[in-house]
Design a protein around this motif. Sequence first.
Motif, PDB file in Angstrom:
ATOM      1  N   ARG A 170      -2.010   7.224 -10.774  1.00  0.00           N
ATOM      2  CA  ARG A 170      -1.127   8.097 -11.557  1.00  0.00           C
ATOM      3  C   ARG A 170      -1.636   9.524 -11.547  1.00  0.00           C
ATOM      4  O   ARG A 170      -0.874  10.471 -11.381  1.00  0.00           O
TER       5      ARG A 170
ATOM      6  N   ALA B 102      -4.905   4.508  -2.683  1.00  0.00           N
ATOM      7  CA  ALA B 102      -3.959   3.399  -2.529  1.00  0.00           C
ATOM      8  C   ALA B 102      -4.521   2.087  -3.053  1.00  0.00           C
ATOM      9  O   ALA B 102      -3.794   1.255  -3.575  1.00  0.00           O
TER      10      ALA B 102
ATOM     11  N   LEU C  17      -5.082   3.663   4.689  1.00  0.00           N
ATOM     12  CA  LEU C  17      -4.946   3.515   3.239  1.00  0.00           C
ATOM     13  C   LEU C  17      -6.009   2.603   2.627  1.00  0.00           C
ATOM     14  O   LEU C  17      -6.418   2.810   1.495  1.00  0.00           O
TER      15      LEU C  17
ATOM     16  N   LEU D 253       0.840  -1.193   0.000  1.00  0.00           N
ATOM     17  CA  LEU D 253       0.000   0.000   0.000  1.00  0.00           C
ATOM     18  C   LEU D 253       0.875   1.242   0.000  1.00  0.00           C
ATOM     19  O   LEU D 253       0.567   2.244  -0.614  1.00  0.00           O
ATOM     20  N   ARG D 254       1.996   1.181   0.713  1.00  0.00           N
ATOM     21  CA  ARG D 254       2.898   2.321   0.784  1.00  0.00           C
ATOM     22  C   ARG D 254       4.190   1.887   1.464  1.00  0.00           C
ATOM     23  O   ARG D 254       4.160   1.055   2.372  1.00  0.00           O
TER      24      ARG D 254
ATOM     25  N   HIS E 143      -4.307  13.439  -2.570  1.00  0.00           N
ATOM     26  CA  HIS E 143      -3.053  12.709  -2.334  1.00  0.00           C
ATOM     27  C   HIS E 143      -3.179  11.231  -2.744  1.00  0.00           C
ATOM     28  O   HIS E 143      -4.250  10.638  -2.571  1.00  0.00           O
ATOM     29  N   PRO E 144      -2.098  10.637  -3.288  1.00  0.00           N
ATOM     30  CA  PRO E 144      -2.142   9.226  -3.704  1.00  0.00           C
ATOM     31  C   PRO E 144      -2.598   8.280  -2.589  1.00  0.00           C
ATOM     32  O   PRO E 144      -3.153   7.213  -2.875  1.00  0.00           O
ATOM     33  N   ASP E 145      -2.364   8.661  -1.322  1.00  0.00           N
ATOM     34  CA  ASP E 145      -2.827   7.811  -0.221  1.00  0.00           C
ATOM     35  C   ASP E 145      -4.337   7.598  -0.252  1.00  0.00           C
ATOM     36  O   ASP E 145      -4.839   6.624   0.288  1.00  0.00           O
ATOM     37  N   ARG E 146      -5.052   8.535  -0.851  1.00  0.00           N
ATOM     38  CA  ARG E 146      -6.508   8.391  -0.927  1.00  0.00           C
ATOM     39  C   ARG E 146      -6.908   7.416  -2.038  1.00  0.00           C
ATOM     40  O   ARG E 146      -8.078   7.101  -2.199  1.00  0.00           O
TER      41      ARG E 146
END
Lengths: 625, 175
Positions: B49, B41, A384, A181-182, B36-39
């Motif tokens: 992207r 994931a 996440l 996920l990160r 934000h990309p975290d939203r």
Amino acid sequence: MALLQIAEPGQSAKPHQRKLAVGIDLGTTHSLVATVRSGRAETLPDSKGVHLLPSVVRYRLDELPQVGAKALHHLVDDAANTIMSAKRLMGRGLQDVARLGEHMPYMFEVCDSGMPMLRTAAGLKSPVQVSADILRVLSQRGEASLGAELVGAVITVPAYFDDAQRQATKDAATLAGIQVLRLLNEPTAAAVAYGLDNEQDGTIAVFDLGGGTFDISILRMQKGVFEVLSTGGDSALGGDDFDHAIANWICEQRDINELNLSQQRFLLRQSRSAKESLSQVETTVLSFAGWPGASCPLDMELTREQLNSLLDPVIAKTLRATKKALRDASLVVDDISQVVMVGGSTRALRVQERVAELFGKPPLTSIDPDRVVALGAARQADVLVGNQVGEEMLLLDVLPLSLGLETMGGLVEKVIDRNTPIPVARAQEFTTYQDGQVAMAIHVLQGERDLVPDCRSLARFELRGIPPMAAGAAKIRVTFQVDADGLLEVSARELTSGVATAVQVKPSYGLSEQQIADMIKASWSNVEEDRGARSLREQQVEADRLLEAITVAMQSDGERLLTEQEQQTIVVQMEALIVARNDTDHHAIARQIEVLAKATDAFAQRRMDDSIKRALAGKAVDNIQ
Amino acid sequence: MDLTKDYFSNLGLPCRYQIDMAVLADTHRQLQQVHHPDRFAADTDAAQRRAVQTASYLNQAYAVLRSPLRRAIYLLELHGMEPLAPTNTSMPMDFLLQQMQLRERMEALPDIADVEAGLEQMAEELLAMHKQLQTEFAAAYDDGQLQSAEVAVRKLQFIDKLQQECNDLEGRLLD
């Protein structure tokens, strides 16, 4: 017959069911997996109730690898097949591994990509595969504890991991079948673990002192957003240095000049246990009982005061790095509202005292420093996968090391500075150096220094098919895109022709910790040296450019426009510049560049007149603008 | 969010020099919360992207608008000007003289008796000049005097550079 429930595409059948995600702290000596249950983050134990998994894997012929405590038992009797500290090898090349040297009793081989492989009873294993075997056990533990398949995991990495090391970590997870996920920086994870429990806005310093590394991060927490303001540290500084300082002191006191390997191990072990017990008592005895040698030295006393004086020089280094990180964030110590302690070495009382002294407030130590990173990662994983609707935690992290490109003369042009918030995209334009140049080599580097050999090479690629133009006429735009994991993608495009190329930076090896530490330290101490080196390279490039231009001009027009005497003078000055250029005095090169430029002034004037004459030849006067 | 639009409009700010820093920080935080990309994931590659691009844009916008110098340069660039073009080098003589004096003083700093006090004095003076030039820029820009605004930006860049050097020097000397 029961009716089947059919969910709309993209919606889960049971909208209130929690998605299962874990946080994994993939450590050098041990690893942990944690998750959030009923709003609380907790680490998950194995079937015997043990939480910490030793990061050790033992490979056997035709059998599954043993991971953890079972493998640890064979560290001595099956050393070559029992791999520990694989994290130190992640993203490294064979050269870097050779530098880790004596600590690694393994047989290395190089594969095609340049990645070092370990020869084991189960065949060749890369450090990525070893890490994958550890991750697989942790993810299975998560699924067994939670009773369902995992959606994904957040995996932590040291803040100072470069692109290669991050990529290797991600590859290991992919290999273990884990959806990443990160990737999350360890100090950031620790801040999350504390920050969310305290739910207070403020600025947090995370002081992370492990066995061999030191990380300092400054974060601001405001309305659920964690913003990393700066990171710093020293990846070759840690609790091991404490043990060495004590052992050296013992040698001085007992006049021990030479140590064999087992005596060294003995002293370090005694030093460590003395250090640990002095956190509880004021005085301890260093015993030589069991000394592996002929003349056994006398037992000796170590007081806490004496210990403190031994630890202080090491702690002072961490405090210097801390002040530097504060300066990078444009903050002073009073701006810090909370100090978080991470890593086993922060258990030493003296560390806590000195940190408290610097910040004027006691550091937070309520969460087990060994678990705090995994707990923070679990929090982030929970967010996440969308379990915390309404709660708005968000992490805004930064790039740990600057990214740049090689330019003429072996210089590094920084394109993105360290401590820039990610994700980030940045473009920089470059031009060609020679007339008719049709290709350009692009060399991507990471690090703080000015010269290429002092930085970490991440990738090389070529932009081909540039239409031939005069030197300096082509415009090549190189774009760096760093994603939220801190991973880099580079693309290049020639703007007038549209020729493009792209590369996902996926290097096969990385920096040694020593190299990273040296790079960071050196960037602070070598400013003067770098400035001199930079001036030299710049003058050399300038000299080459001038020599190249004059050579071309002489070849085409020299005989036509100059007398033999004039040609001779220019050649003599060119030779003088070549001599100066190959020496190291940039002032001398600059002077000779000037001399040569003057010597060719008249020639340049005549060439210009000549080309105007030709351009105008045969044109009517009123056509001339 | 339309990433081809200027930073001011995407961050909901009036297109002028003086902006409310608290509003800027708040808006940036709120927009990152959404983009934000975290939203994304667990979303598709395409969505991720897009999120990386939008978040990169927001980070860049925030960095430019937050910096007094970069914000000024950006405003002029929106008018098609290139205040820092290498060909753009002429500066008023008195300003250049002042620069040289400041630079000489800074070079002598490591050798004076009370380094810390000297550094502090220097930093204070530079900050005052920086603020003065920001005011000059804002007045000229609001007035539509783009040429004077450009001169102010270039002066601001000189002072900005001196500030950075002063900061670096402080780091080295007080370690």
